[in-house]
Design an enzyme around this catalytic site. Structure first.
Site, PDB file in Angstrom:
ATOM      1  N   SER A 181      -9.878  -1.561   7.234  1.00 48.30           N
ATOM      2  CA  SER A 181      -9.300  -1.373   5.958  1.00 48.30           C
ATOM      3  C   SER A 181      -8.547  -2.318   5.018  1.00 48.30           C
ATOM      4  O   SER A 181      -8.501  -2.409   3.984  1.00 48.30           O
ATOM      5  CB  SER A 181      -8.262  -0.275   5.969  1.00 48.30           C
ATOM      6  OG  SER A 181      -8.954   0.936   6.483  1.00 48.30           O
TER       7      SER A 181
ATOM      8  N   SER B 145      -9.491   0.980   3.194  1.00 50.64           N
ATOM      9  CA  SER B 145      -8.717   1.915   2.341  1.00 50.64           C
ATOM     10  C   SER B 145      -7.596   0.897   1.530  1.00 50.64           C
ATOM     11  O   SER B 145      -7.126   1.735   0.579  1.00 50.64           O
ATOM     12  CB  SER B 145      -8.023   2.820   3.347  1.00 50.64           C
ATOM     13  OG  SER B 145      -7.101   2.240   4.185  1.00 50.64           O
TER      14      SER B 145
ATOM     15  N   LYS C 238       0.856  -1.356   0.161  1.00 50.18           N
ATOM     16  CA  LYS C 238      -0.021  -0.153   0.043  1.00 50.18           C
ATOM     17  C   LYS C 238       0.768   1.220   0.133  1.00 50.18           C
ATOM     18  O   LYS C 238       1.761   1.105   0.631  1.00 50.18           O
ATOM     19  CB  LYS C 238      -1.157  -0.123   1.393  1.00 50.18           C
ATOM     20  CG  LYS C 238      -2.062   0.881   1.500  1.00 50.18           C
ATOM     21  CD  LYS C 238      -2.928   0.764   2.575  1.00 50.18           C
ATOM     22  CE  LYS C 238      -3.803   1.638   2.929  1.00 50.18           C
ATOM     23  NZ  LYS C 238      -4.846   1.096   4.017  1.00 50.18           N
TER      24      LYS C 238
END
Length: 714
Positions: free
Chosen positions: A423, A399, A325
Site C-alpha cells: 500500500s 491504499s 493517511k
C-alpha cells in the site's frame, strides 16, 4: 560519490564525503572541568585535556559547515548502576574508601560519572546541537550496549573522523571496536588527549596505525582542514539563493531546511503558499479528507519561531510540511479510514505523529485512502479517486493513495501512510516518487487503524531516497507499548567501508511476462543500470519461487481473515451494506470460504517456513543475495479498467508487493524512468518504478543501493 584524500599515518585516509561523520568522544564536564570525575584520578594532568578544546571546536565547525553528520558520546551510568560493567564496580570497590566511592558515584570526588548529573553533560564549548546525535555509553567503547552501530548504519556512514578523550582509554577502545565492525577511522592528534599525555598519548596512537593501519589512521588538524575547507563554499552556496515553491524539489527536507537557515523563507510563508495551492486544487476533496485551517498552521509556525530563534538550535524537521493517511490518529480530529460508519475521534495522537511534531514538522492534513486500507488501486474510497499529476485517466494506486498524491502534486514535503500488502509502494510507483516500507516493528504502529495487524507497517512517501532515510532514522525506535515492536537490528552486521558489489536477484523472464510491454522494457533498462553500477544481477527461478509462493499465500490463503479482525466483532455481518461495494465484496468472499482454524494454522506454518527460506536467500554468511529487485507493479491500469474488474486487477497489482509483508521484508520503491502513452489524442508521460527488498533489519542495505540507483545516470 566524492572522495577526499587526507594525509595521515600510515598512509592517506580516503573518505567518501557522503559517508563520513565526526565522532566526538566523551567531551564532558566530568572529564574536562576541575573538581569532578577526571580531576580526581591519580596522575591526572587536566591541562592536557583542556588544551584540545580549541582544536576540537575548529574540527567541529568544519563538519558543521560541510553539513556532515556529527555524533557525540557521553560515558556514564544510571543512578542505580544497573548498567555499570562489573569491571568498573571492581575498580570502585578497590578505592581507598570503596563504600563511599560506589555510593557517591558521579559527584565530586567519586570515580564514575552518572547520567543526569551536571558533570555528565557535554562541555559548553563543544556541546551538541539539536540535529546532532548524542549516544550515552556505559562502557569505555562507544559500541558496547549502545545504539551507535545502528545509528551509523541508518545514516549510511562508513568512515569516522574521531576526536575526544581520553586517548588511551575511550578513544582507542572505540576505534578498535569500530574497526572490527568495518568502519575506517581517522584520529586527529590535536583533538585528543589523556590525563598523562607524556606517557600514554603517543604510544596509544602509534598502536592504532601500526602494521599498515591495523586499527585505523592517525592524522593532524592542518591537513584535514586543508582538504575539507575548500568544499564548504560549493556545498553552502545554495543556501543563499532565493527559495521558490515553484522550483523542482523545493519541498525536499534539505532544500527547505537550507532555505529556513538562510532566511530566504519562513515556515509561515511556506504553509501560506501551500494552503493556497491546496484550496485551489480542483480535486482537493478527493486527496485530503481533513485540512488543518490556515490560522492553526500559522499559530504552529509562530510557536516554532518563538521556540527556536537560533537557526542552529532547530530540530531536524523544523517547518517541514507533511500529511498523514486518514487511518492514523491525530488528537481531536476524526479518524475515518475512509469508512464513515467506523470513524472515531481520538483523544491522543499516534506515536508517529507525536514524534514528527516533536521534531518540528508541520501537519497539513489527513489524506484519502482505499477504504479500511484494503486495496492497491486507490479507487475504493467513498470520497473519490485522488488524481495523479501525470494522467486524469490512470489510477493513483492504494491504499495510501492520497498520501502519495499529496507528495507527487507538491502539496507537502512527505506523507506518512501504511503498507500491508504494498500500500505504500504501489502508489509511490504510479506517482513517480519514493515509497519506503521499513522493517515491521521498528517504527511504532501505535495509534493506527489496523488492516492486517501482523503485517501492517508504517510507510513514508517522499521525493528522494535521502528524505526517506532521514525520516526512518528519526522515527524508528522500540516502542514498548506496541506489541509488534522489534529492536533494530535484531542481528548486528558489519558495515562496508569500501564500495562493494551488491548481488541483485531479479524475477525470471517468464514471470515478467505479466508486465506490460513498456514495463518490461523499462525493467530491462533498470537491470542494465544495475549492471552499470557494477552490481551482480542474479536470475534464479528456485529463489524466486519463495517470493511467488508467499505472494499467493496472502489472498489465496487464510491470512486475509485478519482483515476482518480489524473491525469490531460481528460488525461486518450486521453493517456490510454500509461499506464501499468493492470493499464489501472483498470481505464477503473471505467469509464465504468457511475456512477453519486448522486452515489458518497451516498457512501460518507455511508462512514461517517461507520466511526462513527467504532469510537464507538474503544471508550474507551463506553467500546469498543482497537485495531483490522487482517492478513495483506489473502494469498501470486506467480507472475504467479497474472499474471493469476491481478485484482481479487489484490482485494483479500485488504480484510484486504482496510477498514483502508476508515475508517480513523491508522495501523501497524508487522511480526508474518514464514511458509515453497516447490517449484520446494526448501524449501522456507516465512514471515507472522498481522496488528493492531485503530481509528484516537490512533497511540500510536497501537504502544504500536505492541511493546508488537514484543517483546513477540512466
Amino acid at each position: 560519490m566524492r572522495t577526499v584524500s587526507i594525509p595521515a599515518k600510515p598512509f592517506a585516509f580516503n573518505a567518501p564525503l557522503s559517508k563520513t561523520a565526526l565522532l566526538a568522544i566523551d567531551l564532558q564536564r566530568d572529564f574536562l572541568l576541575p573538581g569532578v570525575v577526571g580531576d580526581t584520578q591519580t596522575g591526572t594532568v587536566l591541562s592536557s585535556i583542556q588544551a584540545i578544546l580549541p582544536a576540537c571546536q575548529q574540527l567541529l565547525k568544519l563538519f558543521r559547515d560541510l553539513e556532515l553528520p556529527v555524533i557525540h558520546t557521553r560515558e556514564g551510568h544510571r543512578p542505580d548502576l544497573s548498567d555499570c560493567p562489573s569491571s568498573k564496580l571492581q575498580i570502585s570497590a578497590q578505592a581507598s574508601t570503596p563504600c563511599e566511592a560506589i555510593r557517591e558515584i558521579g559527584i565530586p570526588g567519586s570515580r564514575r560519572p552518572v547520567r543526569g548529573e551536571y558533570g555528565h553533560d557535554l562541555h559548553l564549548a563543544v556541546t551538541a546541537r539539536p540535529r546532532e546525535l548524542v549516544v550515552d555509553k556505559p562502557g569505555k567503547g562507544a559500541f558496547w550496549n549502545t545504539n551507535l552501530l545502528s545509528e551509523l548504519q541508518a545514516l549510511g556512514v562508513t568512515h569516522l573522523v574521531v576526536m575526544g578523550v581520553t586517548t588511551e582509554c575511550s578513544v582507542t577502545t572505540t576505534v578498535r571496536e569500530a574497526n572490527d565492525r568495518g568502519f575506517e577511522c581517522l584520529v586527529i592528534e590535536e583533538c585528543t588527549a589523556g590525563y598523562n599525555d607524556t606517557a600514554f598519548k603517543a604510544p596509544s596512537l602509534d598502536m592504532l596505525h601500526r602494521s599498515d593501519g591495523l586499527f585505523g589512521y592517525v592524522g593532524t588538524l592542518t591537513p584535514i582542514v586543508a582538504a575539507l575547507s575548500p568544499l564548504i563554499p560549493s556545498r553552502s552556496c545554495t543556501t543563499t539563493k532565493a527559495w521558490s515553491l515553484a522550483s523542482p524539489n523545493s519541498l525536499s527536507i534539505p532544500v527547505l531546511s537550507a532555505a529556513y537557515q538562510s532566511s530566504s523563507t519562513t515556515p509561515g510563508a511556506v504553509v501560506t503558499a501551500l494552503h493556497q495551492r491546496l484550496l485551489t486544487h480542483p480535486q482537493i476533496s478527493s486527496i485530503f479528507l481533513h485540512l488543518i485551517p490556515l490560522d492553526s498552521l500559522l499559530r504552529t509556525c509562530s510557536a516554532l519561531k518563538a521556540a527556536y530563534p537560533d537557526p542552529y538550535s532547530r530540530p531536524p524537521l523544523y517547518g517541514i510540511p507533511f500529511s498523514i493517511k486518514d487511518s492514523i490518529d491525530l488528537n481531536g480530529v476524526p479518524t475515518t479510514a475512509a469508512c464513515p460508519p467506523l470513524s472515531y475521534t481520538p483523544t491522543t495522537s499516534s506515536t508517529i505523529v507525536n514524534t514528527l511534531l516533536s521534531l518540528g514538522a508541520i501537519l497539513v492534513g489527513k489524506t484519502n485512502l482505499d477504504q479500511l486500507a484494503t486495496g492497491l488501486t486507490g479507487c475504493r474510497s467513498p470520497h473519490g479517486i485522488p488524481p495523479i499529476p501525470f494522467s486524469p485517466a490512470h489510477i493513483p494506486g492504494g491504499s495510501s493513495s492520497g498520501s502519495c498524491v499529496s507528495v507527487s502534486s507538491g502539496l507537502v514535503s512527505f506523507s506518512v501512510g501504511t503498507d500491508t500488502a504494498g500500500s505504500g509502494r504501489v502508489p509511490a510507483g504510479f506517482n513517480g516518487i519514493v515509497g519506503f516500507k521499513p522493517t515491521k516493528g521498528t517504527v511504532s504502529f501505535r495509534g493506527v487503524v489496523t488492516a492486517c495487524e501482523s503485517l501492517d507497517c508504517i510507510s513514508v512517501a517522499t521525493t528522494s531516497v535521502r528524505d526517506s532515510r532521514t525520516l526512518w532514522r528519526l522515527c524508528r525506535g522500540f516502542d514498548a507499548e506496541d506489541r509488534w515492536a522489534k529492536h533494530y537490528p535484531s542481528v548486528p552486521r558489519h558495515v562496508e567501508a569500501f564500495p562493494t558489489k551488491f548481488r541483485v536477484l531479479v524475477p525470471p523472464a517468464e514471470t515478467l511476462e505479466i508486465c506490460s510491454k513498456d514495463y518490461r522494457r523499462l525493467f530491462s533498462k533498470a537491470i542494465e543500470k544495475m549492471r552499470g553500477l557494477g552490481e551482480e544481477v542474479v536470475v534464479d527461478s528456485a529463489m524466486w519461487s519463495v517470493f511467488e509462493d508467499a505472494g499467493k499465500l496472502l489472498y489465496d490463503g487464510t491470512l486475509v481473515y485478519e482483515r476482518l479482525a480489524g473491525m469490531p466483532k460481528g460488525w461486518f455481518e450486521q453493517n456490510q451494506e454500509l461499506l464501499h461495494p468493492v470493499t464489501r465484496e472483498v470481505f464477503r468472499k473471505v467469509t464465504e470460504r468457511k475456512s477453519t482454524a486448522e486452515d489458518v494454522f497451516r498457512d501460518l506454518n507455511q508462512m514461517m517456513s517461507l520466511r526462513r527460506r527467504s532469510q537464507q536467500i538474503f544471508s550474507a554468511s551463506a553467500g546469498g543475495v543482497s537485495v531483490l529487485m522487482v517492478p513495483t507493479a506489473p502494469v498501470h491500469p486506467t480507472i475504467e479498467e479497474v472499474a471493469a474488474d476491481p478485484i482481479g486487477i487489484n490482485s494483479l497489482l500485488g504480484t510484486f508487493s504482496h510477498f514483502g509483508n508476508v515475508l517480513d521484508l523491508c522495501a523501497i520503491a524508487v522511480p526508474a524512468g518514464f514511458y509515453s502513452k497516447e490517449m484520446d489524442g494526448v501524449t501522456l508521460n507516465l512514471p515507472f518504478g522498481v522496488t528493492l527488498l531485503s530481509s528484516e533489519g537490512r533497511d540500510d542495505v536497501v537504502l544504500d543501493l536505492a541511493e546508488r540507483f537514484e543517483a546513477a545516470e540512466v
